[in-house]
Design a protein around this motif. Structure first.
Motif, PDB file in Angstrom:
ATOM      1  N   ILE A  14      26.042  37.546  36.420  1.00 41.51           N
ATOM      2  CA  ILE A  14      25.669  38.487  35.364  1.00 41.51           C
ATOM      3  C   ILE A  14      26.911  38.807  34.547  1.00 41.51           C
ATOM      4  CG2 ILE A  14      25.969  40.510  36.847  1.00 41.51           C
ATOM      5  CD1 ILE A  14      23.560  41.766  35.321  1.00 41.51           C
ATOM      6  N   GLY A  15      26.719  38.974  33.247  1.00 41.25           N
ATOM      7  CA  GLY A  15      27.835  39.266  32.345  1.00 41.25           C
ATOM      8  C   GLY A  15      28.578  40.534  32.735  1.00 41.25           C
ATOM      9  N   ASP A  16      29.741  40.714  32.168  1.00 42.73           N
ATOM     10  CA  ASP A  16      30.573  41.849  32.533  1.00 42.73           C
ATOM     11  C   ASP A  16      30.111  43.134  31.854  1.00 42.73           C
ATOM     12  OD1 ASP A  16      31.383  41.191  29.983  1.00 42.73           O
ATOM     13  OD2 ASP A  16      33.492  40.978  30.477  1.00 42.73           O
ATOM     14  N   PHE A  17      30.806  44.217  32.147  1.00 46.11           N
ATOM     15  CA  PHE A  17      30.438  45.524  31.627  1.00 46.11           C
ATOM     16  C   PHE A  17      30.789  45.665  30.154  1.00 46.11           C
ATOM     17  CE2 PHE A  17      30.653  46.360  36.178  1.00 46.11           C
ATOM     18  CZ  PHE A  17      29.410  46.956  36.353  1.00 46.11           C
ATOM     19  N   ALA A  24      28.542  53.496  27.761  1.00 41.16           N
ATOM     20  CA  ALA A  24      27.934  54.176  28.908  1.00 41.16           C
ATOM     21  C   ALA A  24      26.447  53.844  29.008  1.00 41.16           C
ATOM     22  CB  ALA A  24      28.145  55.679  28.808  1.00 41.16           C
ATOM     23  N   ASN A  25      25.731  53.877  27.898  1.00 46.31           N
ATOM     24  CA  ASN A  25      24.309  53.549  27.912  1.00 46.31           C
ATOM     25  C   ASN A  25      24.085  52.080  28.257  1.00 46.31           C
ATOM     26  OD1 ASN A  25      21.470  54.122  27.474  1.00 46.31           O
ATOM     27  ND2 ASN A  25      21.688  52.870  25.640  1.00 46.31           N
ATOM     28  N   LYS A  26      24.850  51.200  27.650  1.00 50.26           N
ATOM     29  CA  LYS A  26      24.720  49.765  27.926  1.00 50.26           C
ATOM     30  C   LYS A  26      25.011  49.475  29.401  1.00 50.26           C
ATOM     31  CE  LYS A  26      26.013  48.342  23.270  1.00 50.26           C
ATOM     32  NZ  LYS A  26      27.050  47.689  22.471  1.00 50.26           N
ATOM     33  N   ALA A  32      21.428  49.146  36.434  1.00 46.19           N
ATOM     34  CA  ALA A  32      20.038  49.144  36.904  1.00 46.19           C
ATOM     35  C   ALA A  32      19.573  47.716  37.190  1.00 46.19           C
ATOM     36  CB  ALA A  32      19.131  49.809  35.863  1.00 46.19           C
ATOM     37  N   LEU A  33      19.918  46.790  36.316  1.00 45.60           N
ATOM     38  CA  LEU A  33      19.566  45.390  36.527  1.00 45.60           C
ATOM     39  C   LEU A  33      20.249  44.854  37.786  1.00 45.60           C
ATOM     40  CD1 LEU A  33      18.320  42.679  35.722  1.00 45.60           C
ATOM     41  CD2 LEU A  33      20.277  42.354  34.168  1.00 45.60           C
ATOM     42  N   MET A  34      21.512  45.137  37.948  1.00 47.82           N
ATOM     43  CA  MET A  34      22.242  44.675  39.128  1.00 47.82           C
ATOM     44  C   MET A  34      21.642  45.253  40.405  1.00 47.82           C
ATOM     45  SD  MET A  34      26.136  44.726  37.673  1.00 47.82           S
ATOM     46  CE  MET A  34      26.903  44.217  39.187  1.00 47.82           C
ATOM     47  N   VAL A 126      19.403  45.541  24.594  1.00 50.73           N
ATOM     48  CA  VAL A 126      20.849  45.621  24.755  1.00 50.73           C
ATOM     49  C   VAL A 126      21.487  45.099  23.475  1.00 50.73           C
ATOM     50  CG1 VAL A 126      22.815  44.918  26.124  1.00 50.73           C
ATOM     51  CG2 VAL A 126      20.607  45.260  27.225  1.00 50.73           C
ATOM     52  N   SER A 127      22.121  45.959  22.743  1.00 48.51           N
ATOM     53  CA  SER A 127      22.674  45.540  21.453  1.00 48.51           C
ATOM     54  C   SER A 127      24.069  44.981  21.628  1.00 48.51           C
ATOM     55  CB  SER A 127      22.692  46.713  20.493  1.00 48.51           C
ATOM     56  OG  SER A 127      23.529  47.724  20.989  1.00 48.51           O
ATOM     57  N   ARG A 128      24.478  44.244  20.601  1.00 47.21           N
ATOM     58  CA  ARG A 128      25.810  43.640  20.617  1.00 47.21           C
ATOM     59  C   ARG A 128      26.792  44.728  20.407  1.00 47.21           C
ATOM     60  NH1 ARG A 128      25.066  37.843  17.833  1.00 47.21           N
ATOM     61  NH2 ARG A 128      23.041  37.476  18.632  1.00 47.21           N
TER      62      ARG A 128
END
Length: 128
Positions: A14-17, A24-26, A32-34, A126-128
């Motif tokens: 999974i991609g990084d933070f 914080a929202n992203k 949650a996905l993890m 999830v926005s860029r």
């Protein structure tokens, strides 16, 4: 490519933070996905590089690669390599990957139907 067909045996990259504005929202979405994946798959890995995840998928080192907040320059070469190896590469709705996708799932064919519901719980917001 691996031939894994069971989520309980799957290793998922999974991609990084996120950093910067609205991080914080992203990151709540990522966490949650993890958490959902950790309850279902064998292992969740975070290399910090979409390109590495996609090449590892092509090599069979992982069974799925999830990238949130895609950038074309991070994805293009790895997507081509993963597809050539036989990966299915789609957005969170299951449509074929395009440069406009904000979330990408690259996965061994035997897992695509099992992985997509995990992404759909997040939506494609999830926005860029």
């Amino acid at each position: 490519m691996s031939d894994t067909t069971s989520l309980s045996e799957a290793v998922v990259g999974i991609g990084d933070f996120a950093v910067g504005m609205d991080a914080a929202n992203k990151n709540r979405i990522r966490l949650a996905l993890m958490a959902r994946l950790a309850e279902t798959v064998q292992r969740v890995r975070m290399s910090g590089s979409a390109a590495v995840d996609l090449v590892w998928l092509a090599e069979g080192k992982i069974d799925a690669a999830i990238t949130l907040s895609n950038h074309t320059w991070d994805m293009t070469a790895g997507v081509a390599i993963a597809r050539e190896a036989g990966a299915v590469v789609v957005d969170s709705r299951g449509a074929e990957y395009s440069a406009e996708a904000t979330t990408t799932l690259a996965v061994t064919p035997g897992l695509v139907g099992q992985m997509l519901p995990h992404l759909r719980e997040n939506g494609d917001g999830v926005s860029r």
